[in-house]
Design a protein around this motif. Structure first.
Motif, mmCIF file in Angstrom:
data_model
loop_
_atom_site.group_PDB
_atom_site.id
_atom_site.type_symbol
_atom_site.label_atom_id
_atom_site.label_comp_id
_atom_site.label_asym_id
_atom_site.label_seq_id
_atom_site.Cartn_x
_atom_site.Cartn_y
_atom_site.Cartn_z
ATOM 1 N N ARG A 8 0.849 -1.194 0.000
ATOM 2 C CA ARG A 8 0.000 0.000 0.000
ATOM 3 C C ARG A 8 0.884 1.244 0.000
ATOM 4 N NH1 ARG A 8 -2.277 3.658 3.644
ATOM 5 N NH2 ARG A 8 -4.501 4.069 3.404
ATOM 6 N N CYS A 9 0.587 2.192 -0.896
ATOM 7 C CA CYS A 9 1.297 3.470 -0.834
ATOM 8 C C CYS A 9 0.750 4.262 0.353
ATOM 9 C CB CYS A 9 1.141 4.236 -2.142
ATOM 10 S SG CYS A 9 -0.521 4.863 -2.476
ATOM 11 N N ALA A 10 1.413 5.352 0.680
ATOM 12 C CA ALA A 10 1.046 6.084 1.897
ATOM 13 C C ALA A 10 -0.389 6.583 1.872
ATOM 14 C CB ALA A 10 2.016 7.242 2.099
ATOM 15 N N CYS A 11 -0.864 6.977 0.696
ATOM 16 C CA CYS A 11 -2.221 7.537 0.634
ATOM 17 C C CYS A 11 -3.271 6.483 0.332
ATOM 18 C CB CYS A 11 -2.280 8.679 -0.375
ATOM 19 S SG CYS A 11 -2.354 8.162 -2.101
ATOM 20 N N GLY A 12 -2.846 5.290 -0.059
ATOM 21 C CA GLY A 12 -3.781 4.193 -0.251
ATOM 22 C C GLY A 12 -4.316 4.019 -1.664
ATOM 23 N N ARG A 13 -3.890 4.861 -2.614
ATOM 24 C CA ARG A 13 -4.408 4.711 -3.974
ATOM 25 C C ARG A 13 -3.783 3.515 -4.686
ATOM 26 N NH1 ARG A 13 -5.113 10.610 -6.738
ATOM 27 N NH2 ARG A 13 -6.059 9.334 -8.362
ATOM 28 N N VAL A 14 -2.492 3.285 -4.418
ATOM 29 C CA VAL A 14 -1.821 2.143 -5.045
ATOM 30 C C VAL A 14 -1.752 1.009 -4.030
ATOM 31 C CG1 VAL A 14 0.249 1.314 -6.218
ATOM 32 C CG2 VAL A 14 -0.429 3.727 -6.433
ATOM 33 N N HIS A 86 7.628 4.570 -8.618
ATOM 34 C CA HIS A 86 7.027 5.121 -7.401
ATOM 35 C C HIS A 86 5.608 5.569 -7.706
ATOM 36 C CE1 HIS A 86 9.053 8.317 -9.630
ATOM 37 N NE2 HIS A 86 8.059 9.098 -9.240
ATOM 38 N N ALA A 87 4.880 5.873 -6.653
ATOM 39 C CA ALA A 87 3.489 6.308 -6.794
ATOM 40 C C ALA A 87 3.456 7.827 -6.934
ATOM 41 C CB ALA A 87 2.679 5.869 -5.576
ATOM 42 N N ARG A 88 2.882 8.286 -8.025
ATOM 43 C CA ARG A 88 2.800 9.725 -8.271
ATOM 44 C C ARG A 88 1.961 10.423 -7.184
ATOM 45 N NH1 ARG A 88 0.626 9.453 -13.176
ATOM 46 N NH2 ARG A 88 2.618 9.491 -14.259
ATOM 47 N N CYS A 89 0.966 9.733 -6.678
ATOM 48 C CA CYS A 89 0.015 10.331 -5.730
ATOM 49 C C CYS A 89 0.693 10.802 -4.445
ATOM 50 C CB CYS A 89 -1.098 9.337 -5.415
ATOM 51 S SG CYS A 89 -0.537 7.637 -5.182
ATOM 52 N N CYS A 90 1.614 10.034 -3.912
ATOM 53 C CA CYS A 90 2.181 10.369 -2.605
ATOM 54 C C CYS A 90 3.682 10.083 -2.538
ATOM 55 C CB CYS A 90 1.451 9.596 -1.504
ATOM 56 S SG CYS A 90 1.541 7.806 -1.724
ATOM 57 N N ARG A 91 4.273 9.790 -3.711
ATOM 58 C CA ARG A 91 5.724 9.584 -3.815
ATOM 59 C C ARG A 91 6.219 8.462 -2.913
ATOM 60 N NH1 ARG A 91 7.615 13.791 -6.953
ATOM 61 N NH2 ARG A 91 9.788 13.720 -6.284
HETATM 62 ZN ZN LIG Z 1 -0.333 7.196 -2.878
#
Ligand SMILES: [Zn+2]
Ligand SMILES: [Zn+2]
Length: 212
Positions: A8-14, A86-91
């Motif tokens: 899970r990315c930090a913001c949860g989108r990925v 990496h995840a663009r949403c929250c790096r």
């Molecule tokens: Zn994210």
């Protein structure tokens, strides 16, 4: 490791899962490239007190992305460096890969593992602490660069994984190409994260030594 790892990315989108049906191999890398990447991401929590990045090595077929594939982004610290996804949403870093879709190897920073559900001990022991000469503090048991046993072991596993088709399905490539074009950082971006010309050789050689 006895069960799949939730990712899970930090913001949860990925989100996704690392399949635990095959082995994972855990290292900590203190190379300048990995430290600079954390600075570029603005995610210094990626680094331990000695500047090390905790990385889980696995095959592409073990990594499954379930949501947020549209958030994938990819950079290279140098023109010939590893692909750093990496995840663009929250790096949040997702994985480092080689530039070839057939390469059966990924280095997934532990930060992408959902720490709310999984503790570090679920990943097994740290097998090697590499590039310790670049560490910011003493690294007990650390190797100044990368031990030959790691290089040969990685090569041997990669040959076996290639023979077993473990590069597919590859979650980061589509039709043999990266899902997102890999952009090399500009000179100004490199300078901003402490990568002068003298460090580029180190960064370029990093993937062959196991950290990606
Ligand atoms: Zn994210
Ligand atoms: Zn590294």
């Amino acid at each position: 490791m006895s069960s799949d790892l939730p990712l899970r990315c930090a913001c949860g989108r990925v989100t996704g899962r690392a399949l635990a049906s095959a082995r994972v191999f855990r290292i900590v890398c203190h190379c300048r490239g990995c430290q600079a990447y954390a600075r570029w991401l603005g995610r210094l929590e990626l680094l331990d007190d000695a500047g090390g990045t905790d990385i889980v090595q696995l095959t592409p077929s073990q990594l499954r992305l379930e949501t947020g594939v549209d958030q994938l982004d990819c950079v290279r610290l140098t023109d010939a460096g590893a692909l750093r996804w990496h995840a663009r949403c929250c790096r949040t870093p997702i994985a480092n890969s080689l530039a070839q879709a057939w390469a059966p190897w990924l280095g997934m920073p532990r930060l992408f593992v959902d720490a709310r559900q999984v503790g570090a001990d679920a990943l097994g022991p740290v097998r090697f602490r590499i590039h310790a000469r670049h560490a910011r503090a003493a690294v007990p048991g650390g190797h100044p660069t990368g031990p030959l046993s790691l290089i040969l072991g990685t090569l041997g596993r990669s040959l076996r994984d290639a023979a077993l088709g473990r590069a597919r399905p590859h979650p980061l490539f589509l039709d043999g190409r990266p899902r997102v074009p890999a952009r090399a950082l500009t000179e100004a971006e490199r300078a901003a994260i402490g990568l002068g010309a003298s460090t580029q050789l180190v960064v370029r050689r990093a993937p062959a030594r196991g950290c990606g």
